[in-house]
Write a protein that holds these residues in place. Structure first.
Motif, PDB file in Angstrom:
ATOM      1  N   ILE A  16       0.849  -1.200   0.000  1.00 30.84           N
ATOM      2  CA  ILE A  16       0.000   0.000   0.000  1.00 30.84           C
ATOM      3  C   ILE A  16       0.880   1.245   0.000  1.00 30.84           C
ATOM      4  O   ILE A  16       0.649   2.180  -0.779  1.00 30.84           O
ATOM      5  N   LYS A  17       1.906   1.269   0.829  1.00 27.02           N
ATOM      6  CA  LYS A  17       2.821   2.411   0.879  1.00 27.02           C
ATOM      7  C   LYS A  17       3.479   2.634  -0.483  1.00 27.02           C
ATOM      8  O   LYS A  17       3.608   3.765  -0.952  1.00 27.02           O
ATOM      9  N   LYS A  18       3.897   1.551  -1.130  1.00 28.16           N
ATOM     10  CA  LYS A  18       4.528   1.655  -2.447  1.00 28.16           C
ATOM     11  C   LYS A  18       3.540   2.205  -3.484  1.00 28.16           C
ATOM     12  O   LYS A  18       3.906   3.042  -4.317  1.00 28.16           O
ATOM     13  N   LEU A  19       2.295   1.768  -3.425  1.00 27.80           N
ATOM     14  CA  LEU A  19       1.278   2.275  -4.354  1.00 27.80           C
ATOM     15  C   LEU A  19       1.044   3.771  -4.167  1.00 27.80           C
ATOM     16  O   LEU A  19       0.859   4.502  -5.142  1.00 27.80           O
ATOM     17  N   LYS A  24       1.893   9.080  -6.349  1.00 27.13           N
ATOM     18  CA  LYS A  24       2.334  10.420  -5.929  1.00 27.13           C
ATOM     19  C   LYS A  24       1.273  11.137  -5.108  1.00 27.13           C
ATOM     20  O   LYS A  24       1.059  12.333  -5.249  1.00 27.13           O
ATOM     21  N   ASN A  25       0.613  10.364  -4.249  1.00 29.91           N
ATOM     22  CA  ASN A  25      -0.417  10.936  -3.388  1.00 29.91           C
ATOM     23  C   ASN A  25      -0.474  10.132  -2.086  1.00 29.91           C
ATOM     24  O   ASN A  25      -1.148   9.096  -2.016  1.00 29.91           O
ATOM     25  N   LEU A  26       0.200  10.604  -1.074  1.00 29.49           N
ATOM     26  CA  LEU A  26       0.246   9.894   0.203  1.00 29.49           C
ATOM     27  C   LEU A  26      -1.043  10.027   0.999  1.00 29.49           C
ATOM     28  O   LEU A  26      -1.180   9.430   2.062  1.00 29.49           O
ATOM     29  N   GLN A  27      -2.009  10.801   0.496  1.00 27.55           N
ATOM     30  CA  GLN A  27      -3.290  10.977   1.180  1.00 27.55           C
ATOM     31  C   GLN A  27      -4.319   9.925   0.769  1.00 27.55           C
ATOM     32  O   GLN A  27      -5.407   9.864   1.349  1.00 27.55           O
ATOM     33  N   LEU A  28      -3.995   9.097  -0.224  1.00 27.05           N
ATOM     34  CA  LEU A  28      -4.950   8.080  -0.666  1.00 27.05           C
ATOM     35  C   LEU A  28      -5.115   7.000   0.395  1.00 27.05           C
ATOM     36  O   LEU A  28      -4.210   6.747   1.189  1.00 27.05           O
ATOM     37  N   LYS A  29      -6.287   6.389   0.386  1.00 26.41           N
ATOM     38  CA  LYS A  29      -6.621   5.315   1.313  1.00 26.41           C
ATOM     39  C   LYS A  29      -7.015   4.088   0.496  1.00 26.41           C
ATOM     40  O   LYS A  29      -7.571   4.223  -0.587  1.00 26.41           O
ATOM     41  N   GLU A  47      -9.500  -0.648  -4.063  1.00 22.75           N
ATOM     42  CA  GLU A  47      -9.247   0.543  -4.876  1.00 22.75           C
ATOM     43  C   GLU A  47      -8.748   1.679  -3.994  1.00 22.75           C
ATOM     44  O   GLU A  47      -9.068   1.744  -2.814  1.00 22.75           O
ATOM     45  N   LEU A  48      -7.942   2.531  -4.587  1.00 21.87           N
ATOM     46  CA  LEU A  48      -7.417   3.683  -3.864  1.00 21.87           C
ATOM     47  C   LEU A  48      -8.391   4.842  -4.000  1.00 21.87           C
ATOM     48  O   LEU A  48      -8.878   5.118  -5.099  1.00 21.87           O
ATOM     49  N   GLU A  49      -8.688   5.507  -2.878  1.00 22.33           N
ATOM     50  CA  GLU A  49      -9.633   6.624  -2.862  1.00 22.33           C
ATOM     51  C   GLU A  49      -9.089   7.758  -2.010  1.00 22.33           C
ATOM     52  O   GLU A  49      -8.311   7.538  -1.089  1.00 22.33           O
TER      53      GLU A  49
END
Length: 111
Positions: A16-19, A24-29, A47-49
């Motif tokens: 998840i951290k690598k994704l 280029k968005n560390l705010q995604l969950k 999915e990333l949101e």
């Protein structure tokens, strides 16, 4: 053992951290959800949101955030999220103690 009713393995956390870095968005969950379908009745989705909905279960651990809607969470409670890489490819998987049967690919299950 996790303090949450859902365990996330170190391999899954690292992926998840690598994704997040790739996107280029560390705010995604990472949203984990369950839908009808698949060869066994229900199937897992990932999915990333950006945003958390009002009724989402929000898990923050080891620098990542996971969100799950309440209906999906009832089927995941007590499970484990892992990430595997093998000859078939790479994917997140759910080890689900609530599932009565699972399909061969591990992406669908029945209760």
């Amino acid at each position: 053992m996790s303090i949450y009713p859902l365990n996330i393995t170190v391999k899954a956390i690292n992926r998840i951290k690598k994704l997040l870095v790739i996107k280029k968005n560390l705010q995604l969950k990472l949203r984990i959800y369950i839908t009808g379908g698949g060869c066994s009745g229900f199937q897992y989705g990932f999915e990333l949101e950006k945003f958390i909905k009002n009724d989402d279960i929000h898990i923050v651990t080891s620098g990542i955030e996971i969100i799950i809607d309440p209906i999906s969470f009832q089927y995941l409670n007590g499970g484990e999220i892992d990430y595997i890489e093998n000859l078939e490819g790479s994917k997140f998987i759910v080890i689900n103690p609530n599932a009565q049967t699972t399909c061969g690919c591990g992406l669908s299950f029945s209760i």
